[in-house]
Design a protein around this motif. Structure first.
Motif, mmCIF file in Angstrom:
data_model
loop_
_atom_site.group_PDB
_atom_site.id
_atom_site.type_symbol
_atom_site.label_atom_id
_atom_site.label_comp_id
_atom_site.label_asym_id
_atom_site.label_seq_id
_atom_site.Cartn_x
_atom_site.Cartn_y
_atom_site.Cartn_z
ATOM 1 N N TYR A 7 23.808 43.158 39.121
ATOM 2 C CA TYR A 7 24.525 43.245 40.388
ATOM 3 C C TYR A 7 25.683 44.232 40.293
ATOM 4 C CZ TYR A 7 21.872 39.395 42.272
ATOM 5 O OH TYR A 7 20.859 38.608 42.735
ATOM 6 N N THR A 8 26.530 44.051 39.310
ATOM 7 C CA THR A 8 27.654 44.964 39.157
ATOM 8 C C THR A 8 28.280 44.780 37.786
ATOM 9 O OG1 THR A 8 29.822 45.599 40.013
ATOM 10 C CG2 THR A 8 29.177 43.325 40.337
ATOM 11 N N ARG A 84 21.456 46.118 43.851
ATOM 12 C CA ARG A 84 21.170 44.880 44.562
ATOM 13 C C ARG A 84 22.293 44.544 45.530
ATOM 14 N NH1 ARG A 84 18.821 41.116 39.734
ATOM 15 N NH2 ARG A 84 17.339 42.618 38.983
ATOM 16 N N SER A 85 22.062 43.483 46.241
ATOM 17 C CA SER A 85 23.055 43.000 47.194
ATOM 18 C C SER A 85 24.303 42.528 46.458
ATOM 19 C CB SER A 85 22.452 41.843 47.993
ATOM 20 O OG SER A 85 23.459 41.195 48.715
ATOM 21 N N HIS A 86 25.426 42.622 47.133
ATOM 22 C CA HIS A 86 26.688 42.216 46.517
ATOM 23 C C HIS A 86 27.057 40.768 46.826
ATOM 24 C CE1 HIS A 86 27.176 46.183 45.248
ATOM 25 N NE2 HIS A 86 27.870 46.677 46.227
ATOM 26 N N SER A 87 26.252 40.070 47.595
ATOM 27 C CA SER A 87 26.644 38.719 48.000
ATOM 28 C C SER A 87 26.770 37.784 46.800
ATOM 29 C CB SER A 87 25.665 38.161 49.028
ATOM 30 O OG SER A 87 24.364 38.109 48.483
ATOM 31 N N VAL A 136 38.167 42.500 41.257
ATOM 32 C CA VAL A 136 36.712 42.612 41.263
ATOM 33 C C VAL A 136 36.182 42.388 42.673
ATOM 34 C CG1 VAL A 136 34.602 41.424 40.511
ATOM 35 C CG2 VAL A 136 36.314 42.071 38.834
ATOM 36 N N LEU A 137 36.669 41.362 43.334
ATOM 37 C CA LEU A 137 36.227 41.071 44.701
ATOM 38 C C LEU A 137 36.541 42.227 45.640
ATOM 39 C CD1 LEU A 137 34.987 38.981 46.620
ATOM 40 C CD2 LEU A 137 37.289 38.089 46.979
ATOM 41 N N VAL A 138 37.735 42.774 45.540
ATOM 42 C CA VAL A 138 38.121 43.903 46.396
ATOM 43 C C VAL A 138 37.226 45.108 46.144
ATOM 44 C CG1 VAL A 138 39.965 45.591 46.827
ATOM 45 C CG2 VAL A 138 40.503 43.159 46.721
ATOM 46 N N PHE A 139 36.999 45.435 44.865
ATOM 47 C CA PHE A 139 36.173 46.602 44.555
ATOM 48 C C PHE A 139 34.713 46.399 44.962
ATOM 49 C CE2 PHE A 139 39.571 47.597 41.321
ATOM 50 C CZ PHE A 139 40.041 48.703 42.002
ATOM 51 N N ILE A 140 34.215 45.163 44.854
ATOM 52 C CA ILE A 140 32.837 44.891 45.277
ATOM 53 C C ILE A 140 32.710 45.023 46.794
ATOM 54 C CG2 ILE A 140 31.111 43.064 45.491
ATOM 55 C CD1 ILE A 140 31.956 42.121 42.726
ATOM 56 N N VAL A 141 33.680 44.514 47.518
ATOM 57 C CA VAL A 141 33.649 44.641 48.983
ATOM 58 C C VAL A 141 33.688 46.117 49.382
ATOM 59 C CG1 VAL A 141 34.978 44.202 51.093
ATOM 60 C CG2 VAL A 141 34.580 42.350 49.470
ATOM 61 N N PHE A 149 32.069 54.856 44.656
ATOM 62 C CA PHE A 149 32.927 55.236 43.540
ATOM 63 C C PHE A 149 33.896 54.126 43.142
ATOM 64 C CE2 PHE A 149 35.283 56.272 47.318
ATOM 65 C CZ PHE A 149 36.585 55.913 47.013
ATOM 66 N N THR A 150 34.081 53.137 44.016
ATOM 67 C CA THR A 150 35.065 52.084 43.708
ATOM 68 C C THR A 150 34.622 51.194 42.556
ATOM 69 O OG1 THR A 150 34.147 50.645 45.423
ATOM 70 C CG2 THR A 150 36.031 52.027 46.027
ATOM 71 N N GLU A 151 33.303 51.077 42.325
ATOM 72 C CA GLU A 151 32.872 50.277 41.175
ATOM 73 C C GLU A 151 33.298 50.943 39.876
ATOM 74 O OE1 GLU A 151 29.140 47.886 39.294
ATOM 75 O OE2 GLU A 151 28.692 49.540 40.633
ATOM 76 N N ARG A 152 33.099 52.227 39.784
ATOM 77 C CA ARG A 152 33.501 52.957 38.576
ATOM 78 C C ARG A 152 35.018 52.931 38.418
ATOM 79 N NH1 ARG A 152 31.382 58.939 36.928
ATOM 80 N NH2 ARG A 152 32.317 58.953 34.875
ATOM 81 N N MET A 153 35.719 53.133 39.501
ATOM 82 C CA MET A 153 37.178 53.076 39.458
ATOM 83 C C MET A 153 37.648 51.676 39.070
ATOM 84 S SD MET A 153 39.817 54.184 42.475
ATOM 85 C CE MET A 153 39.407 52.831 43.550
ATOM 86 N N GLY A 154 36.969 50.642 39.569
ATOM 87 C CA GLY A 154 37.323 49.275 39.238
ATOM 88 C C GLY A 154 37.128 48.966 37.762
#
Length: 180
Positions: A7-8, A84-87, A136-141, A149-154
């Motif tokens: 997922y992430t 995949r989905s982020h839910s 983590v929640l903020v970057f996933i949203v 790019f926010t996942e990599r930055m996170g």
């Protein structure tokens, strides 16, 4: 598990830090019970430094994971790793926030009652874990909204937080070993 199923990577990092905090708490409680033993012929000075030694080992392990994840986030992580989905990842992050906040409040309450250094150290680790889970929640949203790019930055930002938390653990451990 959610992080391992693709997922992430952010959830994986949160899980690693949560697992490290849980191990530190467990090992520090075991070390505290060992420290309360009386000295004997085999250990004439007692078991007084085992708590700080175990804490320094845990801090070193978190430091290694933080450095690896920083390297991974900067050099190896591709922009299209989210498949995949982020839910599921968002639910895991919310559960982590709630569970760690409850554990933080419990440990702070117990720490006040017994004035135990172990409990106060781990309470701060849980507060740091709440902050990591929130990020983590903020970057996933944000990644779910299309800012991939926010996942990599996170990963980079959270690895820096883990790095600072591990340095804090190491500093406190070595201060205890040196009787400061």
């Amino acid at each position: 598990g959610i992080g391992l199923f693709g997922y992430t990577k952010l959830i994986l990092m949160d899980g690693i830090f949560s697992f490290a905090c849980a191990l530190v708490l467990l090992f520090m409680w075991l070390a505290d019970s060992m420290e309360k033993r009386r000295y004997d012929e085999r250990y004439p000075y007692g078991y007084g430094k085992i708590l700080f030694l175990i804490s320094s080992i845990a801090g070193l392990a978190v430091l290694i994971v933080a450095i690896y994840m920083f390297y991974y986030g900067v050099s190896r992580m591709t922009w299209l790793e989210i498949h995949r989905s982020h839910s599921g990842a968002m639910m895991a992050a919310v559960i982590s926030i709630v569970a760690n906040e409850c554990l933080y409040r419990y440990l702070m309450d117990e720490g006040r009652r017994h004035s135990n250094i172990i409990i106060s150290w781990n309470a701060v680790n849980n507060r740091i874990d709440v902050m990591i889970s929130f990020l983590v929640l903020v970057f996933i949203v944000l990644a779910g909204l299309g800012f991939s790019f926010t996942e990599r930055m996170g990963v980079v930002i959270i690895s820096l937080i883990m790095f600072l938390a591990s340095l804090r653990m190491l500093f406190r451990s070595f201060s205890g070993i040196m009787d400061k």
